[in-house]
Design a protein around this motif. Structure first.
Motif, PDB file in Angstrom:
ATOM      1  N   PRO A 147      16.006  -2.799 -16.655  1.00  0.00           N
ATOM      2  CA  PRO A 147      16.719  -3.164 -14.985  1.00  0.00           C
ATOM      3  C   PRO A 147      16.066  -2.976 -13.995  1.00  0.00           C
ATOM      4  O   PRO A 147      15.221  -2.560 -14.266  1.00  0.00           O
ATOM      5  CB  PRO A 147      17.617  -1.849 -15.252  1.00  0.00           C
ATOM      6  N   PRO A 148      16.822  -3.855 -13.116  1.00  0.00           N
ATOM      7  CA  PRO A 148      16.322  -3.329 -11.613  1.00  0.00           C
ATOM      8  C   PRO A 148      16.026  -2.183 -11.262  1.00  0.00           C
ATOM      9  O   PRO A 148      17.261  -1.372 -11.529  1.00  0.00           O
ATOM     10  CB  PRO A 148      16.547  -4.326 -10.795  1.00  0.00           C
ATOM     11  N   THR A 149      15.302  -2.243 -10.523  1.00  0.00           N
ATOM     12  CA  THR A 149      15.079  -0.443  -9.905  1.00  0.00           C
ATOM     13  C   THR A 149      15.808  -0.631  -8.686  1.00  0.00           C
ATOM     14  O   THR A 149      16.791  -1.468  -8.016  1.00  0.00           O
ATOM     15  CB  THR A 149      13.404  -0.470  -8.726  1.00  0.00           C
ATOM     16  N   ASP A 150      15.976  -0.011  -8.339  1.00  0.00           N
ATOM     17  CA  ASP A 150      17.317   0.718  -6.727  1.00  0.00           C
ATOM     18  C   ASP A 150      16.124   0.504  -5.913  1.00  0.00           C
ATOM     19  O   ASP A 150      14.556   0.260  -5.903  1.00  0.00           O
ATOM     20  CB  ASP A 150      16.859   2.730  -6.696  1.00  0.00           C
ATOM     21  N   PRO A 151      16.993   0.048  -4.539  1.00  0.00           N
ATOM     22  CA  PRO A 151      16.109  -0.610  -3.796  1.00  0.00           C
ATOM     23  C   PRO A 151      14.875   0.091  -2.730  1.00  0.00           C
ATOM     24  O   PRO A 151      15.148   1.462  -2.394  1.00  0.00           O
ATOM     25  CB  PRO A 151      16.938  -1.448  -2.670  1.00  0.00           C
ATOM     26  N   TYR A 152      13.800   0.088  -2.129  1.00  0.00           N
ATOM     27  CA  TYR A 152      12.732   0.511  -1.813  1.00  0.00           C
ATOM     28  C   TYR A 152      12.729  -0.263  -0.439  1.00  0.00           C
ATOM     29  O   TYR A 152      12.524  -1.094  -0.293  1.00  0.00           O
ATOM     30  CB  TYR A 152      11.354   0.480  -2.697  1.00  0.00           C
ATOM     31  N   GLU A 153      12.970   0.930   0.630  1.00  0.00           N
ATOM     32  CA  GLU A 153      12.579   0.263   1.694  1.00  0.00           C
ATOM     33  C   GLU A 153      11.103   0.736   2.780  1.00  0.00           C
ATOM     34  O   GLU A 153      10.594   2.501   2.521  1.00  0.00           O
ATOM     35  CB  GLU A 153      13.857   1.235   2.823  1.00  0.00           C
ATOM     36  N   VAL A 154      10.580  -0.374   2.986  1.00  0.00           N
ATOM     37  CA  VAL A 154       9.780  -0.714   2.997  1.00  0.00           C
ATOM     38  C   VAL A 154       9.915   0.165   4.909  1.00  0.00           C
ATOM     39  O   VAL A 154       9.962  -0.395   5.512  1.00  0.00           O
ATOM     40  CB  VAL A 154       8.354  -2.098   2.910  1.00  0.00           C
ATOM     41  N   GLY A 155       8.600   0.868   5.200  1.00  0.00           N
ATOM     42  CA  GLY A 155       9.026   1.558   6.338  1.00  0.00           C
ATOM     43  C   GLY A 155       7.315   1.498   7.653  1.00  0.00           C
ATOM     44  O   GLY A 155       6.183   1.112   7.020  1.00  0.00           O
ATOM     45  N   ARG A 156       7.968   0.849   8.246  1.00  0.00           N
ATOM     46  CA  ARG A 156       5.950   0.750   9.227  1.00  0.00           C
ATOM     47  C   ARG A 156       5.214   1.939   9.174  1.00  0.00           C
ATOM     48  O   ARG A 156       3.843   1.636   9.102  1.00  0.00           O
ATOM     49  CB  ARG A 156       6.529   1.008  10.597  1.00  0.00           C
ATOM     50  N   GLU A 157       5.646   3.405   8.987  1.00  0.00           N
ATOM     51  CA  GLU A 157       4.792   4.354   9.162  1.00  0.00           C
ATOM     52  C   GLU A 157       4.082   4.070   7.540  1.00  0.00           C
ATOM     53  O   GLU A 157       2.810   4.697   7.482  1.00  0.00           O
ATOM     54  CB  GLU A 157       5.515   6.085   9.249  1.00  0.00           C
ATOM     55  N   LYS A 158       4.949   4.441   6.319  1.00  0.00           N
ATOM     56  CA  LYS A 158       4.002   3.564   5.251  1.00  0.00           C
ATOM     57  C   LYS A 158       3.060   3.380   5.467  1.00  0.00           C
ATOM     58  O   LYS A 158       1.980   3.175   4.273  1.00  0.00           O
ATOM     59  CB  LYS A 158       5.074   3.516   3.693  1.00  0.00           C
ATOM     60  N   ILE A 159       3.760   1.605   5.696  1.00  0.00           N
ATOM     61  CA  ILE A 159       2.470   0.273   5.604  1.00  0.00           C
ATOM     62  C   ILE A 159       1.469   1.025   6.517  1.00  0.00           C
ATOM     63  O   ILE A 159       0.169   1.436   5.672  1.00  0.00           O
ATOM     64  CB  ILE A 159       3.112  -0.595   6.796  1.00  0.00           C
TER      65      ILE A 159
END
Length: 152
Positions: free
Chosen positions: A13-25
């Motif tokens: 099954p697909p994962t829950d959404p992961y929100e990509v953050g500027r700080e993580k990048i």
């Protein structure tokens, strides 16, 4: 013991959404020593035609490997993770990962091979954004090393 070939093609099954953050990048770019301004400066990214900062190509490994955990932890597959090493990684992008993306990953067992007593497992991760658009396909190769003669 060799992994069961009947698992080839199994999709999780697909994962829950992961929100990509500027700080993580930014943190990731710093960690790998990549000073490309498109990874840290919104205006530099916009000058290149992106709506926001973009992530280095290998950034998505963190979320696709976590998603592959569904495969790794599948008790029916019987993978002994204590014997696993990362063999290879491939990325095929439709577009860069951007700050603000909400990404899901669907993992599929692409192949299972036995080589010299080692099990080699390829896991394909299909990454889509919130609108369902394809972002990147990854292939993670895991090698489960064979036990030595004393079972270690």
């Amino acid at each position: 013991m060799a992994l069961d070939q009947s698992f080839v093609g199994r999709t999780y099954p697909p994962t829950d959404p992961y929100e990509v953050g500027r700080e993580k990048i930014r943190e990731f770019a710093e960690a790998i020593g990549d000073t490309n301004p498109a990874y840290t400066d919104t205006e530099a990214a916009k000058a290149l035609g992106h709506p926001d900062v973009i992530a280095p190509p290998t950034f998505v490994f963190a979320i696709t490997f976590k998603a592959a955990g569904q495969v790794i932890q599948d008790p029916q597959l019987g993978l002994d993770y204590s014997r696993v090493v990362h063999g290879d990684q491939k990325f095929a992008y439709s577009r860069p990962v951007r700050a603000g993306d909400r990404l899901t990953v669907t993992s599929t067992i692409e192949s299972i091979k036995s080589l010299a007593g080692n099990d080699v497992l390829d896991i394909r991760g299909e990454v889509h954004d919130e609108a369902g658009e394809h972002v990147v396909t990854t292939v993670t190769k895991l090698v489960a090393r064979a036990a030595d003669e004393e079972g270690r």
